[in-house]
Design an enzyme around this catalytic site. Structure first.
Site, PDB file in Angstrom:
ATOM      1  N   ARG A 307       4.996  17.506   6.444  1.00 38.37           N
ATOM      2  CA  ARG A 307       5.265  16.353   7.317  1.00 38.37           C
ATOM      3  C   ARG A 307       5.466  16.884   8.741  1.00 38.37           C
ATOM      4  NH1 ARG A 307       8.181  14.337   2.333  1.00 38.37           N
ATOM      5  NH2 ARG A 307       7.435  12.202   2.006  1.00 38.37           N
ATOM      6  N   ARG A 343      -0.193  17.272   7.443  1.00 35.00           N
ATOM      7  CA  ARG A 343      -0.430  15.863   7.765  1.00 35.00           C
ATOM      8  C   ARG A 343      -0.216  15.687   9.264  1.00 35.00           C
ATOM      9  NH1 ARG A 343       3.246  11.331   5.130  1.00 35.00           N
ATOM     10  NH2 ARG A 343       4.797  12.158   6.564  1.00 35.00           N
ATOM     11  N   ASN A 466       4.925   6.076  -1.760  1.00 36.08           N
ATOM     12  CA  ASN A 466       6.076   5.420  -1.111  1.00 36.08           C
ATOM     13  C   ASN A 466       5.593   4.257  -0.244  1.00 36.08           C
ATOM     14  OD1 ASN A 466       7.297   7.676  -2.182  1.00 36.08           O
ATOM     15  ND2 ASN A 466       7.414   8.750  -0.228  1.00 36.08           N
ATOM     16  N   ASP A 467       4.666   4.586   0.659  1.00 39.96           N
ATOM     17  CA  ASP A 467       4.152   3.518   1.517  1.00 39.96           C
ATOM     18  C   ASP A 467       3.230   2.582   0.744  1.00 39.96           C
ATOM     19  OD1 ASP A 467       5.371   3.697   4.048  1.00 39.96           O
ATOM     20  OD2 ASP A 467       4.293   5.552   4.433  1.00 39.96           O
ATOM     21  N   ARG A 477      10.576  -0.271   2.205  1.00 40.11           N
ATOM     22  CA  ARG A 477      11.116   0.805   1.356  1.00 40.11           C
ATOM     23  C   ARG A 477      12.503   1.268   1.791  1.00 40.11           C
ATOM     24  NH1 ARG A 477       7.117   5.817   3.265  1.00 40.11           N
ATOM     25  NH2 ARG A 477       8.786   7.271   2.815  1.00 40.11           N
ATOM     26  N   CYS A 514       1.368  12.507  -3.535  1.00 38.47           N
ATOM     27  CA  CYS A 514       2.423  13.235  -2.808  1.00 38.47           C
ATOM     28  C   CYS A 514       3.625  12.337  -2.507  1.00 38.47           C
ATOM     29  CB  CYS A 514       1.885  13.848  -1.523  1.00 38.47           C
ATOM     30  SG  CYS A 514       1.334  12.633  -0.322  1.00 38.47           S
TER      31      CYS A 514
END
Ligand code: PEP
Ligand code: MG
Length: 591
Positions: A307, A343, A466-467, A477, A514
């Site tokens: 990240r 990313r 997650n997204d 979230r 991921c």
């Protein structure tokens, strides 16, 4: 016969989980209030004495912060050590210290009162700023002031914490108090103040301490209930008087974690493959280039998600191209030949940095964040892409991944910028790798639904569950009021995963997960059965997942997935997954 006394109910305080993990133990409340400050005015004849006391406190505070920095750096946390730069800057700031001196000389305040008054003014000015990151820097000024006040009062310059295991609660814990805390006895921590980008939260993650922020303060009164508490940094809960069922579930999780740790030595160098020899790449999610030792210790096959936005949240300036080049080269070299997937910036939404202005948006999660922000800000995007292309010239294991790609148009726009960067580097005669592998996060439903098109243009997919869950179920979230709408495994999400994995398979590219679904061992067989070929998660979860992978056959995982796709509710799905897990790796579910 008298009826047994009813068991008092548990009391659950909800906050924001900022560092994963679970802990159970006695609660220690740390009063971070400053020592009493004498009121007495200083006669002019005593001003030189007070000024000398101030100088001694400034010198001692600086020395202590440098010592803390050195200790953190020596323990392999140079990023965490950098967190004290802002405080050292304040101690060396002639404006701040000059104002304190003036308050002693001209306003006849004693040294402690002068520190308190001037620091209070600085902290209030920072706290009133609209930029949330700068607002959090008020904590740095308060931390410096507290350290000086403790020194001036003749106290130890950092908080005394018990040497026995405890869960720490403080209204607002400073990063230096956390860094100075005895690591062996600090099980977890919770604070009332601070946000996900606060230095204390960053430090907790980097030290591997489960942590929550935003836990309502119960004030100086007794805590809501006596006795040990349970802190769940993953679910964002602080539970007083935890029910026996919750305690045993937690103990199970703690034991499972410990067992996995013990098994690490045996699994580390074994391949991540199913019983029938199908390889399932197992990679790590990281936030800092310094995480390489944890990735290696976990036996991960490189990094599935770096990240990179966390590089942009610390330090005194935005990382320029050269600083990024060093960061990417360092992590890629440490883990070569295993792949390292960086990313590109996923800033915006709740991930902010003080170095950038984020115009207020009504709905930031759906606003100008991640790739959208990068496309709107080539001054941010291009240095990152140039740094990655340059680093890849030497480190062929580097890969680029774009976040929040909606569709082919997004991918093409990002690739146009990347190729323009490659052209520039060619024109400048700077070595770089134009054909670096490029992948996309599949974390918006439109990307999953058009995965077949995207798949023919990229080298890999990584599914951000997650997204993907938040956008598919239209449920924030980060909002616990709608958390029940975001279960671990929703039938709609499973269908999008299957669609994405199938598109990847047809195009002959790997599909990784991921998001947090990859963190749960019970979901690994299902994800593999749905066609996922790689999983990327926190290093600490990797041994357990590898154990699951090595205990199943691909055909069994596919049968499980086929069955689960007929189930209508998240509860039924989870229960089927747990039954499968208990029949294959019962040790992971043991009491
Ligand atoms: C995701 O959305 O699943 C993901 C992995 O990205 P992040 O959690 O950083 O948004
Ligand atoms: Mg995401």
């Amino acid at each position: 016969m008298e009826a047994p006394a009813p068991i008092p109910p548990e009391i659950i305080l909800r906050g924001i989980g900022v560092a994963d993990g679970i802990a159970f133990g006695p609660l220690h409340r740390l009063e971070t209030a400053p020592p009493p400050v004498p009121e007495d005015p200083v006669p002019p004849s005593r001003a030189p004495v007070e000024l000398r006391r101030l100088d001694a406190a400034l010198a001692a505070a600086t020395a202590r912060l440098r010592e803390l920095q050195a200790n953190l750096a020596a323990a392999g946390n140079p990023d965490a050590a950098a967190l004290f730069e802002a405080q050292l800057d304040a101690l060396a700031d002639p404006e701040y210290t000059g104002e304190i001196r003036t308050a002693i000389r001209a306003n006849r305040l004693n040294a402690a009162r002068a520190v308190q008054t001037v620091s209070g003014k600085y902290a209030a000015a920072l706290a009133a700023l609209s930029d949330p990151y700068l607002r959090e820097r008020a904590a740095d000024v308060r931390d410096v002031a507290l350290r000086l006040l403790r020194l001036l009062a003749g106290q130890a310059d950092s908080a005394d914490l018990p040497a026995t295991p405890h869960i720490l609660y403080a209204r607002d814990l400073s990063p230096s108090d956390l860094a100075a805390a005895p690591r062996d006895s600090l099980l977890a921590l919770a604070t009332a103040e601070g946000g996900p980008t606060s230095h204390t939260a960053i430090l907790a993650r980097s030290l591997g301490i489960p942590a929550l922020v935003g836990i309502p303060d119960w004030g100086p009164a007794a805590p809501p209930a006596p006795g040990p508490v349970l802190l769940d940094g993953t679910a964002g809960l602080l539970v007083f008087r935890p029910a026996p069922a919750r305690q045993s579930a937690a103990a199970k999780r703690i034991r499972a974690r410990n067992r996995l740790g013990a098994r690490l030595a045996k699994l580390r160098d074994l391949p991540s493959e199913t019983l029938d020899g199908t390889p399932i790449a197992l990679r790590a999610n990281i936030e800092s280039p310094d995480a390489a030792p944890r990735v290696l210790a976990a036996g991960a096959d490189g990094v599935g998600l770096f990240r990179s936005e966390y590089l942009f949240m610390d330090g005194t300036t935005l990382p320029d191209e050269d600083r990024q080049l060093r960061a990417y080269t360092s992590i890629a070299r440490s883990l070569a030949p295993a792949p390292v997937t960086v990313r590109t910036l996923d800033l915006g939404g709740d991930k902010l940095t003080r170095h950038l202005d984020f115009p207020p948006e009504d709905n930031p999660a759906m606003g100008c964040r991640a790739l959208r922000l990068c496309l709107a800000r080539p001054d941010l995007f291009k240095p990152q892409l140039r740094a990655l292309l340059r680093a890849a010239a030497e480190s062929s294991n580097l890969r680029i991944m774009y976040p929040m790609v909606n569709d082919l148009a997004d991918l093409r726009a990002a690739e146009a910028v990347r190729l323009a960067c490659a052209d520039e580097l060619t024109a400048e005669g700077i070595p770089h790798r134009r054909d670096i592998p490029v992948g996309v996060m599949v974390e918006v439903p439109s990307a999953a639904l058009t995965a077949a098109w995207l798949a023919t243009h990229v080298s890999f997919f990584s599914i951000g569950t997650n997204d993907l869950t938040q956008y598919t179920l239209a449920a924030d979230r980060g909002n616990e009021r709608v958390a029940h709408l975001c279960p671990l495994a929703h039938p709609a999400i499973l269908r999008l995963i299957r669609l994405t994995a199938a598109a990847a398979q047809v195009a002959g590219i790997p599909a990784c997960v991921c998001g947090e679904m990859a963190w749960h061992p019970e979901l690994a067989p299902l994800l593999i059965g749905l066609g996922v070929s790689a999983l990327s998660t926190s290093p600490d979860a990797i041994p357990g997942i590898k154990h699951v992978i090595r205990s199943l056959r691909l055909d069994e995982a596919r049968t499980l997935a086929d069955h689960v796709l007929t189930l209508e509710t998240p509860d039924a799905i989870l229960s089927a997954c747990r039954t499968f897990l208990s029949s294959h790796t019962p040790d992971l579910l043991d009491d």
